[in-house]
Design an enzyme around this catalytic site. Structure first.
Site, PDB file in Angstrom:
ATOM      1  N   PRO A   1       0.632  -0.923   0.124  1.00 31.73           N
ATOM      2  CA  PRO A   1       0.129  -0.019   0.136  1.00 31.73           C
ATOM      3  C   PRO A   1       1.094   1.037   0.182  1.00 31.73           C
ATOM      4  O   PRO A   1       1.952   1.086   0.859  1.00 31.73           O
ATOM      5  CB  PRO A   1      -1.223   0.395   1.294  1.00 31.73           C
ATOM      6  CG  PRO A   1      -0.325  -1.244   1.622  1.00 31.73           C
ATOM      7  CD  PRO A   1       0.915  -2.617   1.279  1.00 31.73           C
ATOM      8  N   GLU A   2       0.333   1.922  -0.591  1.00 29.63           N
ATOM      9  CA  GLU A   2       1.190   3.147  -1.147  1.00 29.63           C
ATOM     10  C   GLU A   2       0.274   4.340  -1.095  1.00 29.63           C
ATOM     11  O   GLU A   2      -1.260   4.635  -0.226  1.00 29.63           O
ATOM     12  CB  GLU A   2       1.814   3.226  -2.822  1.00 29.63           C
ATOM     13  CG  GLU A   2       2.836   2.736  -2.779  1.00 29.63           C
ATOM     14  CD  GLU A   2       3.456   2.329  -4.314  1.00 29.63           C
ATOM     15  OE1 GLU A   2       3.468   3.667  -4.617  1.00 29.63           O
ATOM     16  OE2 GLU A   2       3.624   1.475  -4.520  1.00 29.63           O
TER      17      GLU A   2
END
Ligand SMILES: [Zn+2]
Length: 275
Positions: free
Chosen positions: A2-3
């Site tokens: 996840p960014e």
């Protein structure tokens, strides 16, 4: 992994449901995600109310009435899920920390590989920690001249520079690769070889791809889920990442995969020349 867009999606969704709810208990199933004994983690959170939910880089910030902040980093495979009915949470595989909420609902942190972290901070401690992170890429605080200045001080490959959370907060490999493709910059070019005009184009590419990905509720390659357990919708819009041997959408040259810094990068050899 996840960014920024994935974390922002989780934060926006949680912001709509969590504030005003109380943490009635904390059930720690995997204490290795914590930075303190499960007993004190539980004691520190139980009975407090959520006042707001925010984001800094790839971190989810749950601010509490006790004035503390619960900071959650999803690591590689973390999922933060919200259930209105407690029984629904029982179906989740790999639950790690469970927060029954008052008057109702359950917040569940699940994580297959358990590289995520959940950590309590005081406001002062978090401020200190946050000051070590670079600027937010979507904030007006980051200008193209600041970016150019930062790049000109480093000989690192530009992709590595973008992944360094002390330089810019929130960008990981997927969006670094996508932004570099859109800006026509080879991922291995030295940061200090990028001129002012190209820095401007790069910042604009970063902001555009992040905004588009937020609108699509993030990219699910495998594990990432929204708070409602759904996949993000941005994967079909990736132009370079994961598209090895497929034609470049601009020039039809085959996209190439290279590996450096232990991670894959994807690029079009024609649109992203190495010099
Ligand atoms: Zn191309």
């Amino acid at each position: 992994m996840p960014e920024l867009p994935e974390v922002e999606t989780v934060v926006r969704q949680l912001g709509g449901v969590l504030p005003g709810l109380g943490i009635s208990d904390v059930e720690v199933l995997h204490a290795d995600l914590l930075h303190e004994p499960a007993i004190s983690f539980r004691k520190g959170l139980r009975g407090s109310q959520v006042t707001s939910v925010g984001r800094r880089g790839k971190n989810i910030l749950i601010r509490l009435s006790s004035e503390g902040i619960l900071v959650i980093n999803l690591g590689m495979t973390g999922q933060l899920l919200f259930f209105r009915k407690e029984a629904e949470a029982d179906r989740v595989t790999h639950p790690a920390i469970r927060f029954p909420l008052d008057p109702s609902g359950t917040l569940l942190y699940a994580d297959i590989r358990r590289f995520g972290t959940l950590r309590r901070y005081t406001a002062e401690e978090w401020e200190m920690e946050s000051s070590r992170l670079g600027p937010e890429p979507l904030s007006p605080e980051l200008t193209s001249s600041m970016l150019f200045d930062g790049l000109s001080r480093s000989r690192s490959p530009i992709r590595s520079w973008l992944l360094d959370q002390r330089k810019i907060a929130g960008i990981g490999n997927i969006y670094a690769v996508e932004a570099l493709f859109r800006a026509g910059i080879h991922p291995q070019r030295a940061a200090n070889s990028i001129d002012e005009a190209a820095s401007k184009g790069l910042l604009s590419a970063i902001q555009t791809v992040l905004r588009e990905a937020i609108r699509a509720r993030g990219t699910t390659l495998r594990d990432y889920r929204t708070v409602e357990g759904e996949q993000g919708g941005f994967a079909p819009s990736l132009l370079a990442y994961g598209r090895e041997d497929q034609p470049c959408t601009r020039c039809n040259t085959s996209i190439r995969r290279i590996v450096f810094g232990n991670r894959s990068a994807f690029l079009c050899p024609h649109c992203q020349p190495s010099e």
